[in-house]
Scaffold this motif. Sequence first.
Motif, short mmCIF file in Angstrom:
data_model
loop_
_atom_site.label_atom_id
_atom_site.label_comp_id
_atom_site.label_asym_id
_atom_site.label_seq_id
_atom_site.Cartn_x
_atom_site.Cartn_y
_atom_site.Cartn_z
N HIS A 150 40.04 48.86 32.45
CA HIS A 150 39.48 49.52 33.63
C HIS A 150 39.70 48.75 34.93
CE1 HIS A 150 37.64 52.42 30.96
NE2 HIS A 150 37.16 51.41 30.24
N GLY A 151 40.51 47.70 34.88
CA GLY A 151 40.88 46.99 36.10
C GLY A 151 39.80 46.12 36.71
N LEU A 152 38.90 45.60 35.91
CA LEU A 152 37.89 44.66 36.42
C LEU A 152 38.61 43.44 36.97
CD1 LEU A 152 34.76 44.02 36.50
CD2 LEU A 152 35.18 42.69 34.44
N SER A 153 38.27 43.04 38.17
CA SER A 153 38.98 41.91 38.79
C SER A 153 38.62 40.60 38.10
CB SER A 153 38.62 41.83 40.28
OG SER A 153 37.28 41.41 40.43
N THR A 154 39.56 39.67 38.17
CA THR A 154 39.33 38.33 37.61
C THR A 154 38.16 37.66 38.31
OG1 THR A 154 41.69 38.17 37.14
CG2 THR A 154 40.45 36.13 37.11
N GLU A 155 38.06 37.90 39.61
CA GLU A 155 36.96 37.31 40.39
C GLU A 155 35.60 37.80 39.89
OE1 GLU A 155 35.24 37.67 44.87
OE2 GLU A 155 37.42 37.56 44.67
N LEU A 156 35.48 39.10 39.63
CA LEU A 156 34.22 39.64 39.13
C LEU A 156 33.93 39.13 37.72
CD1 LEU A 156 31.80 41.38 39.70
CD2 LEU A 156 33.10 43.39 38.96
#
Length: 110
Positions: A30-36
């Motif tokens: 689902h494209g969760l960012s690495t930062e999050l």
Amino acid sequence: MDETTVTRLYRESMMGLCLDQALAELSVRHGLSTELHEDTMAQFDHEMHAALEKQVGPAATVRGRIVCFKYFMNTWTFHLQPGFVTWDRPSNAHSWVRFEKLRLGLADKV
């Protein structure tokens, strides 16, 4: 216990591993960012450290003569007699209990 040790301890727990895997799957699917992902793990570390400070009791020292010890299915069992247990209280007062017989069971990390 320093925060780095606590981080390692809880990130390697079943809850920490499951959270990390779930976040990795969210990143892939689902494209969760690495930062999050990293922010969430940092929040997990912070909350686990805070809970450890609030809920873990004082360290204890057990002294006695070991009569028997066994290791079976990831559990150590010690039979001690006689001896005493001491622990530190938050008020810097030491408490202790004397025992004639004590069976102590400790689970090994699986």
